[in-house]
Design a protein around this motif. Structure first.
Motif, mmCIF file in Angstrom:
data_model
loop_
_atom_site.group_PDB
_atom_site.id
_atom_site.type_symbol
_atom_site.label_atom_id
_atom_site.label_comp_id
_atom_site.label_asym_id
_atom_site.label_seq_id
_atom_site.Cartn_x
_atom_site.Cartn_y
_atom_site.Cartn_z
ATOM 1 N N THR A 241 0.856 -1.039 -0.014
ATOM 2 C CA THR A 241 -0.072 -0.158 -0.014
ATOM 3 C C THR A 241 1.003 1.173 0.122
ATOM 4 O O THR A 241 0.632 2.091 -0.727
ATOM 5 N N GLY B 78 0.035 2.347 -3.371
ATOM 6 C CA GLY B 78 -1.578 2.898 -3.133
ATOM 7 C C GLY B 78 -2.461 2.058 -2.822
ATOM 8 O O GLY B 78 -2.294 0.687 -2.246
ATOM 9 N N LYS B 79 -3.733 2.236 -3.133
ATOM 10 C CA LYS B 79 -5.012 1.369 -3.020
ATOM 11 C C LYS B 79 -4.964 -0.180 -3.660
ATOM 12 O O LYS B 79 -4.290 -0.192 -4.596
ATOM 13 N N THR C 249 -5.070 -4.477 0.257
ATOM 14 C CA THR C 249 -5.497 -4.354 1.760
ATOM 15 C C THR C 249 -5.421 -6.062 2.006
ATOM 16 O O THR C 249 -4.994 -6.863 1.159
ATOM 17 N N GLU D 47 -7.722 1.585 -9.858
ATOM 18 C CA GLU D 47 -6.716 1.383 -8.999
ATOM 19 C C GLU D 47 -5.555 0.731 -9.716
ATOM 20 O O GLU D 47 -4.309 1.062 -9.659
ATOM 21 N N GLN E 23 -16.522 8.281 -1.956
ATOM 22 C CA GLN E 23 -15.627 7.427 -1.475
ATOM 23 C C GLN E 23 -15.856 5.820 -1.714
ATOM 24 O O GLN E 23 -16.738 5.326 -1.056
#
Length: 365
Positions: free
Chosen positions: A84, A88-89, A92, A202, A243
């Motif tokens: 991450t 970045g995104k 997870t 992403e 979001q």
């Protein structure tokens, strides 16, 4: 007409290009062909990347009896943090486990004994499929999704409604199938689904375009609700619009997110264009849980959600708080939150202004 462009390129687009007497039709063909090619290329790379990440994680032998469960959890946690920070995104712990499950459930997706396989589905399809624990049902859903070109939403709906098992038990399979097609028709008609996919954004390192997930009316109401709250002067700081919130099975978008520095809490706002249902309130409660788990810091008060409804004959607002926080909401939050009457009036005002603007545009045309 002879294709002279084939002399300067050897890819399919150049070789198969055919000029006609209709320049608009030629442009349409070129644009749609290249879009499909780009779609296919991005999808293939994304699926391959996630499969290989899952393969590499599996190589660490997370399930080895000689290694503790904590070892696997620590590896996932450290991987998630480092990836991450670097990219970045999209990395997870939940996503990494999805990649791992994807590899374990589809180990031969890129090769079969006969050398042929079904066309690759999108990663969002596979992420949905790994939630199906019955291997026979999972294989059937994958095959149907590929052959019938189901959208992701169609696949999600069919899995959630136990479509496979209902077909097996039904004496009238044609009726069950026709009902499914009728219900999912609007999902199948969404040609921009791939472009709107936040996972693709992403993967490509692109920002998400909120306009893809809002109608003009919704965008107008949301924009003005944002200004309305900021102008109230009661401690609101803007955090995000549309979001992206991702669960194991689906992607969601919270219309507006604020932080109130007086209340010391996040305030989430979601707009619905139809009558508010129990499912809408339940979805907001899920957002609140996720925010309290992922975003809430020490010293922050519990997150609060507001569900707005823009129905023509009943513009309403409903507050959503987690069980056990009702007293805090009643005694403190209501001092700094707009009332239902204020929100209702603001929605109605913005709708009236929007319709007047639309009428003016139509009159000019």
């Amino acid at each position: 007409m002879e294709n002279k462009l084939s002399e300067i390129g050897n890819n399919n687009l150049m070789v198969n290009y055919k000029k006609t007497d209709d320049i608009f039709a030629d442009m349409q063909e070129l644009i749609e062909t290249t879009q499909k090619a780009a779609h296919s290329a991005v999808n293939t790379m994304l699926v391959q990347r996630n499969w290989l990440i899952g393969y590499r994680i599996a190589e660490e032998e997370l399930g080895d009896a000689d290694r503790t469960e904590n070892y696997g959890l620590n590896i996932m946690k450290k991987l998630s943090e480092r990836l991450t920070n670097a990219y970045g995104k999209g990395f997870t712990k939940t996503n990494l486990y999805s990649f791992y499950s994807f590899y374990k459930m589809f180990p031969n997706i890129f090769h079969t004994a006969c050398g042929k396989s079904l066309p690759l589905l999108s990663w969002s399809h596979y992420r949905t499929l790994v939630q199906v624990h019955d291997p026979v049902a999972r294989e059937w859903y994958a095959k149907e999704a590929a052959e019938q070109t189901w959208s992701v939403k169609t696949l999600q709906r069919n899995i959630a409604s136990q479509y496979y098992h209902r077909l097996l038990q039904s004496q009238s399979k044609e009726l069950v199938e026709s009902e499914m097609k009728e219900i999912t028709a609007e999902y199948q008609a969404d040609k921009l689904e791939f472009i709107k996919n936040p996972v693709v954004a992403e993967f490509l390192g692109l920002g998400q375009n909120a306009s893809f997930t809002e109608t003009e009316l919704e965008a107008s109401i949301i924009s003005n609700i944002q200004k309305f709250l900021m102008e109230m002067g009661k401690g609101y700081a803007f955090v995000a619009r549309q979001q992206h919130i991702q669960t194991e099975k689906e992607d969601y978008f919270i219309d507006l997110v604020f932080y109130n520095y007086i209340l010391k809490c996040f305030v989430l706002i979601d707009l619905k264009t139809k009558k508010i249902t129990h499912q809408d309130v339940g979805q907001m409660d899920m957002y609140i849980r996720m925010y309290d788990e992922l975003k809430r810091s020490e010293g922050d008060n519990p997150t609060i959600g507001i569900v707005l409804c823009s129905e023509t004959d009943a513009d309403i607002a409903k507050y959503s708080v987690m069980h056990g926080n009702e007293q805090l909401f009643a005694t403190k939050y209501k001092l700094y939150l707009p009332t239902e009457e204020e929100l209702r009036a603001e929605i109605e005002t913005q709708k009236s202004m929007f319709y007047l603007q639309q009428q003016e545009k139509n009159d000019k045309n």
